[in-house]
Structure formats: structure tokens, C-alpha cells
Design a protein around this motif. Structure first.
Motif, PDB file in Angstrom:
ATOM      1  N   ASN A   1      34.650 -37.249 -10.620  1.00  0.00           N
ATOM      2  CA  ASN A   1      33.910 -36.592 -10.973  1.00  0.00           C
ATOM      3  C   ASN A   1      34.802 -35.488 -12.566  1.00  0.00           C
ATOM      4  O   ASN A   1      34.267 -34.066 -11.793  1.00  0.00           O
ATOM      5  CB  ASN A   1      32.777 -36.049 -10.315  1.00  0.00           C
ATOM      6  N   PHE A   2      35.696 -36.127 -13.279  1.00  0.00           N
ATOM      7  CA  PHE A   2      36.179 -35.237 -14.284  1.00  0.00           C
ATOM      8  C   PHE A   2      35.259 -33.818 -14.801  1.00  0.00           C
ATOM      9  O   PHE A   2      35.742 -33.233 -14.711  1.00  0.00           O
ATOM     10  CB  PHE A   2      36.633 -35.923 -14.737  1.00  0.00           C
ATOM     11  N   PRO A   3      33.871 -34.463 -15.349  1.00  0.00           N
ATOM     12  CA  PRO A   3      32.986 -33.596 -15.716  1.00  0.00           C
ATOM     13  C   PRO A   3      32.955 -32.337 -15.634  1.00  0.00           C
ATOM     14  O   PRO A   3      32.658 -31.497 -15.371  1.00  0.00           O
ATOM     15  CB  PRO A   3      31.893 -34.544 -16.444  1.00  0.00           C
ATOM     16  N   ALA A   4      32.275 -32.417 -13.464  1.00  0.00           N
ATOM     17  CA  ALA A   4      32.235 -31.507 -12.618  1.00  0.00           C
ATOM     18  C   ALA A   4      33.078 -30.826 -12.861  1.00  0.00           C
ATOM     19  O   ALA A   4      32.817 -29.752 -12.279  1.00  0.00           O
ATOM     20  CB  ALA A   4      31.296 -32.175 -11.837  1.00  0.00           C
ATOM     21  N   ARG A   5      34.681 -31.576 -12.293  1.00  0.00           N
ATOM     22  CA  ARG A   5      35.562 -30.370 -12.332  1.00  0.00           C
ATOM     23  C   ARG A   5      36.396 -29.842 -13.060  1.00  0.00           C
ATOM     24  O   ARG A   5      36.048 -28.836 -12.720  1.00  0.00           O
ATOM     25  CB  ARG A   5      36.810 -31.640 -11.985  1.00  0.00           C
ATOM     26  N   ALA A   6      36.045 -29.815 -14.324  1.00  0.00           N
ATOM     27  CA  ALA A   6      35.707 -29.644 -15.887  1.00  0.00           C
ATOM     28  C   ALA A   6      35.009 -27.903 -15.726  1.00  0.00           C
ATOM     29  O   ALA A   6      35.072 -27.120 -16.132  1.00  0.00           O
ATOM     30  CB  ALA A   6      36.185 -29.872 -17.049  1.00  0.00           C
ATOM     31  N   TYR A   7      33.552 -28.199 -14.877  1.00  0.00           N
ATOM     32  CA  TYR A   7      32.143 -27.858 -15.393  1.00  0.00           C
ATOM     33  C   TYR A   7      32.829 -26.355 -14.523  1.00  0.00           C
ATOM     34  O   TYR A   7      32.872 -24.982 -14.004  1.00  0.00           O
ATOM     35  CB  TYR A   7      31.320 -28.444 -14.755  1.00  0.00           C
ATOM     36  N   TYR A   8      33.280 -26.853 -13.218  1.00  0.00           N
ATOM     37  CA  TYR A   8      33.461 -25.786 -12.062  1.00  0.00           C
ATOM     38  C   TYR A   8      35.045 -25.306 -12.861  1.00  0.00           C
ATOM     39  O   TYR A   8      34.769 -23.579 -12.695  1.00  0.00           O
ATOM     40  CB  TYR A   8      33.815 -26.289 -10.992  1.00  0.00           C
ATOM     41  N   LYS A   9      36.144 -25.592 -13.518  1.00  0.00           N
ATOM     42  CA  LYS A   9      37.157 -25.009 -13.656  1.00  0.00           C
ATOM     43  C   LYS A   9      36.145 -23.810 -14.752  1.00  0.00           C
ATOM     44  O   LYS A   9      36.778 -23.027 -14.602  1.00  0.00           O
ATOM     45  CB  LYS A   9      37.837 -25.741 -14.320  1.00  0.00           C
TER      46      LYS A   9
ATOM     47  N   GLY B   1      24.437 -27.020 -22.007  1.00  0.00           N
ATOM     48  CA  GLY B   1      24.559 -25.592 -21.587  1.00  0.00           C
ATOM     49  C   GLY B   1      23.573 -24.940 -20.197  1.00  0.00           C
ATOM     50  O   GLY B   1      22.941 -23.576 -19.560  1.00  0.00           O
ATOM     51  N   ILE B   2      23.051 -26.142 -19.840  1.00  0.00           N
ATOM     52  CA  ILE B   2      22.241 -25.725 -18.533  1.00  0.00           C
ATOM     53  C   ILE B   2      22.840 -25.798 -17.313  1.00  0.00           C
ATOM     54  O   ILE B   2      22.628 -24.713 -16.527  1.00  0.00           O
ATOM     55  CB  ILE B   2      20.904 -27.181 -18.810  1.00  0.00           C
ATOM     56  N   GLY B   3      24.176 -26.354 -17.321  1.00  0.00           N
ATOM     57  CA  GLY B   3      25.014 -26.249 -16.171  1.00  0.00           C
ATOM     58  C   GLY B   3      25.430 -25.282 -15.997  1.00  0.00           C
ATOM     59  O   GLY B   3      25.585 -24.354 -14.873  1.00  0.00           O
ATOM     60  N   SER B   4      25.424 -23.918 -17.593  1.00  0.00           N
ATOM     61  CA  SER B   4      26.322 -22.785 -17.913  1.00  0.00           C
ATOM     62  C   SER B   4      25.040 -21.713 -16.767  1.00  0.00           C
ATOM     63  O   SER B   4      24.883 -20.823 -16.043  1.00  0.00           O
ATOM     64  CB  SER B   4      25.955 -23.154 -19.036  1.00  0.00           C
ATOM     65  N   GLU B   5      23.739 -22.144 -17.832  1.00  0.00           N
ATOM     66  CA  GLU B   5      22.949 -20.985 -16.827  1.00  0.00           C
ATOM     67  C   GLU B   5      22.685 -21.022 -15.391  1.00  0.00           C
ATOM     68  O   GLU B   5      22.219 -20.376 -15.166  1.00  0.00           O
ATOM     69  CB  GLU B   5      21.513 -21.889 -18.079  1.00  0.00           C
ATOM     70  N   LEU B   6      22.562 -22.515 -14.628  1.00  0.00           N
ATOM     71  CA  LEU B   6      22.463 -22.525 -12.847  1.00  0.00           C
ATOM     72  C   LEU B   6      23.575 -21.582 -13.154  1.00  0.00           C
ATOM     73  O   LEU B   6      23.515 -21.003 -11.834  1.00  0.00           O
ATOM     74  CB  LEU B   6      22.545 -23.971 -12.977  1.00  0.00           C
ATOM     75  N   MET B   7      24.599 -21.626 -13.285  1.00  0.00           N
ATOM     76  CA  MET B   7      25.644 -21.308 -12.458  1.00  0.00           C
ATOM     77  C   MET B   7      25.682 -19.412 -12.755  1.00  0.00           C
ATOM     78  O   MET B   7      26.592 -18.631 -12.159  1.00  0.00           O
ATOM     79  CB  MET B   7      27.393 -21.503 -13.008  1.00  0.00           C
ATOM     80  N   ASP B   8      25.737 -19.328 -13.872  1.00  0.00           N
ATOM     81  CA  ASP B   8      25.365 -17.964 -13.896  1.00  0.00           C
ATOM     82  C   ASP B   8      23.806 -16.945 -13.358  1.00  0.00           C
ATOM     83  O   ASP B   8      24.179 -16.350 -12.743  1.00  0.00           O
ATOM     84  CB  ASP B   8      24.503 -17.855 -15.980  1.00  0.00           C
ATOM     85  N   GLU B   9      23.773 -17.934 -13.246  1.00  0.00           N
ATOM     86  CA  GLU B   9      22.166 -17.017 -12.149  1.00  0.00           C
ATOM     87  C   GLU B   9      22.999 -17.166 -10.293  1.00  0.00           C
ATOM     88  O   GLU B   9      22.615 -16.737  -9.146  1.00  0.00           O
ATOM     89  CB  GLU B   9      20.726 -18.368 -12.189  1.00  0.00           C
ATOM     90  N   VAL B  10      23.348 -18.208 -10.728  1.00  0.00           N
ATOM     91  CA  VAL B  10      23.862 -17.987  -8.932  1.00  0.00           C
ATOM     92  C   VAL B  10      25.259 -17.158  -8.442  1.00  0.00           C
ATOM     93  O   VAL B  10      25.084 -16.015  -8.098  1.00  0.00           O
ATOM     94  CB  VAL B  10      24.836 -19.179  -8.599  1.00  0.00           C
ATOM     95  N   PHE B  11      25.847 -16.824  -9.857  1.00  0.00           N
ATOM     96  CA  PHE B  11      26.218 -15.652  -9.583  1.00  0.00           C
ATOM     97  C   PHE B  11      25.835 -14.365  -9.494  1.00  0.00           C
ATOM     98  O   PHE B  11      26.170 -13.738  -8.243  1.00  0.00           O
ATOM     99  CB  PHE B  11      27.436 -15.729 -11.310  1.00  0.00           C
ATOM    100  N   VAL B  12      24.955 -13.714  -9.995  1.00  0.00           N
ATOM    101  CA  VAL B  12      23.904 -13.076 -10.217  1.00  0.00           C
ATOM    102  C   VAL B  12      23.297 -13.015  -8.734  1.00  0.00           C
ATOM    103  O   VAL B  12      23.882 -11.748  -8.581  1.00  0.00           O
ATOM    104  CB  VAL B  12      22.791 -13.214 -11.219  1.00  0.00           C
ATOM    105  N   TRP B  13      22.525 -13.729  -8.109  1.00  0.00           N
ATOM    106  CA  TRP B  13      22.452 -14.583  -7.131  1.00  0.00           C
ATOM    107  C   TRP B  13      23.045 -13.964  -5.958  1.00  0.00           C
ATOM    108  O   TRP B  13      23.082 -13.329  -4.816  1.00  0.00           O
ATOM    109  CB  TRP B  13      21.970 -15.183  -6.570  1.00  0.00           C
TER     110      TRP B  13
END
Ligand SMILES: CC(C)(COP(=O)(O)OP(=O)(O)OC[C@H]1O[C@@H](n2cnc3c(N)ncnc32)[C@H](O)[C@@H]1OP(=O)(O)O)[C@@H](O)C(=O)NCCC(=O)NCCS
Length: 146
Positions: free
Chosen positions: A109-117, A80-92
Motif C-alpha cells: 500500500n504505497f499511497p498509504a505508506r507515503a501518506y504516513y511518512k 487533502g482529506i486524509g491530511s485533514e483527518l491526520m491533523d485532527e488526530v494530532f490535535v486530539w
């Protein structure tokens, strides 16, 4: 959290260590450029037990932002650390009038593509042979923020 200059200076070696392991040496150059004010980027970080667990570098111009790098320490992925980072980016982004956010990612890079999706990014382009060492296509992804 969004790092100010002093926290960025403090965490620079940890950021470089995690990033260089994931991206073969680009991160330390990025951080040097930010610290020396050659570029202006935002750096977000998540700490666990007072140690850096992941970071994200964002470049924002007017109402657009680009995710330049995001990496989580290998031993702490899928927590969930990547998720936490993305949540902060969206707020910013919401607070700073950003309406469009985009990035490039290695095609394999399938993990990253899945993460962004998971975060609502859509794949909308391909840059042939964009990356070096090894040569690889880049997938372009973007998301409109309301
Ligand atoms: C991409 C990255 C930042 C994700 O960070 P993370 O902390 O592991 O992500 P999270 O645990 O918050 O996972 C969020 C979602 O991403 C997706 N995801 C993350 N890792 C995945 C994997 N290995 N396989 C499939 N989906 C994955 C899942 O949808 C996941 O949600 P879920 O756990 O509910 O299934 C991390 O894998 C990383 O540092 N990779 C190396 C660096 C990199 O490739 N960066 C991107 C370059 S553009």
C-alpha cells in the motif's frame, strides 16, 4: 471532526460504505462494535457538501494510540482529506496526553505508506504474512508526539 455517539449512528452506513470498499468488509464490523459499546474507539470524520468524504478510527490506551483504519472516498482522494483527518488526530492526541502513535499497513500500500511518512511516521518493523485475503506482510509504523 470527532464523532459523538449520535453523529456516529447517523453516519454509520456512509462510514461502512467507504471503509468496506477500501478494506473488504472490516469497517462495518468495527462500527457495530463501537456503537454497541463492545470497544471504545474514537472516530474522526471529514464531510464535504454535507456528505462523508473520509474517516479515521483511533484506539487510545493511556499514552498510546493506534490508527486502526483511515479511508477517503475513492473519488475524493488526493484532495487533502486524509491530511485533514491526520491533523485532527494530532490535535486530539495532544489534548489527551498521547505520546506514541502507531499502525500497521499492507506492504504493497504505497499511497498509504507515503501518506504516513509525510506525517512523520517511520517504518520500524515488519510482521510476516500478517494480513489475509490476500496474504501479505504488514509494515509497522510509528511516531512520537512531543
Ligand atoms: C491513504 C489515504 C487515506 C490518503 O488520503 P488522501 O485524502 O488521498 O490524502 P491527501 O490528499 O491528504 O494526501 C496527503 C499526502 O499523502 C500522500 N499520498 C496520498 N495519496 C498518495 C498516492 N496515491 N501516491 C503517493 N502519495 C500519496 C502524499 O504525500 C500526499 O501529500 P501531497 O498531496 O502533498 O503529495 C487514501 O489514499 C485512502 O483512503 N486509501 C485507501 C485506504 C487505505 O489504504 N488506508 C490506509 C490503510 S492503513
Amino acid at each position: 471532526m470527532l464523532l459523538d455517539f449520535s453523529l456516529l449512528s447517523e453516519l454509520r452506513f456512509e462510514i461502512s460504505r467507504i471503509g468496506d470498499a477500501a478494506f473488504h468488509g472490516n469497517t462495518s464490523l468495527f462500527i457495530e462494535d463501537i456503537i454497541n459499546k463492545r470497544v471504545q474507539h474514537e472516530v474522526f470524520a471529514v464531510l464535504r457538501k454535507e456528505k462523508l468524504a473520509g474517516f479515521l478510527i483511533l484506539s487510545a490506551v493511556l499514552d498510546e494510540a493506534e490508527i486502526l483504519e483511515v479511508a477517503v472516498s475513492e473519488s475524493q482522494r488526493r484532495n487533502g482529506i486524509g491530511s485533514e483527518l491526520m491533523d485532527e488526530v494530532f490535535v486530539w492526541c495532544a489534548e489527551n496526553g498521547i505520546s506514541h502513535i502507531f499502525l500497521e499497513v499492507r506492504e504493497s500500500n504505497f499511497p498509504a505508506r507515503a501518506y504516513y511518512k509525510k506525517y512523520g511516521f517511520v517504518e520500524n518493523g515488519l510482521r510476516k504474512n500478517y494480513y489475509r485475503d490476500p496474504v501479505e506482510n504488514a509494515v509497522l509504523m510509528s511516531k512520537e508526539l512531543s
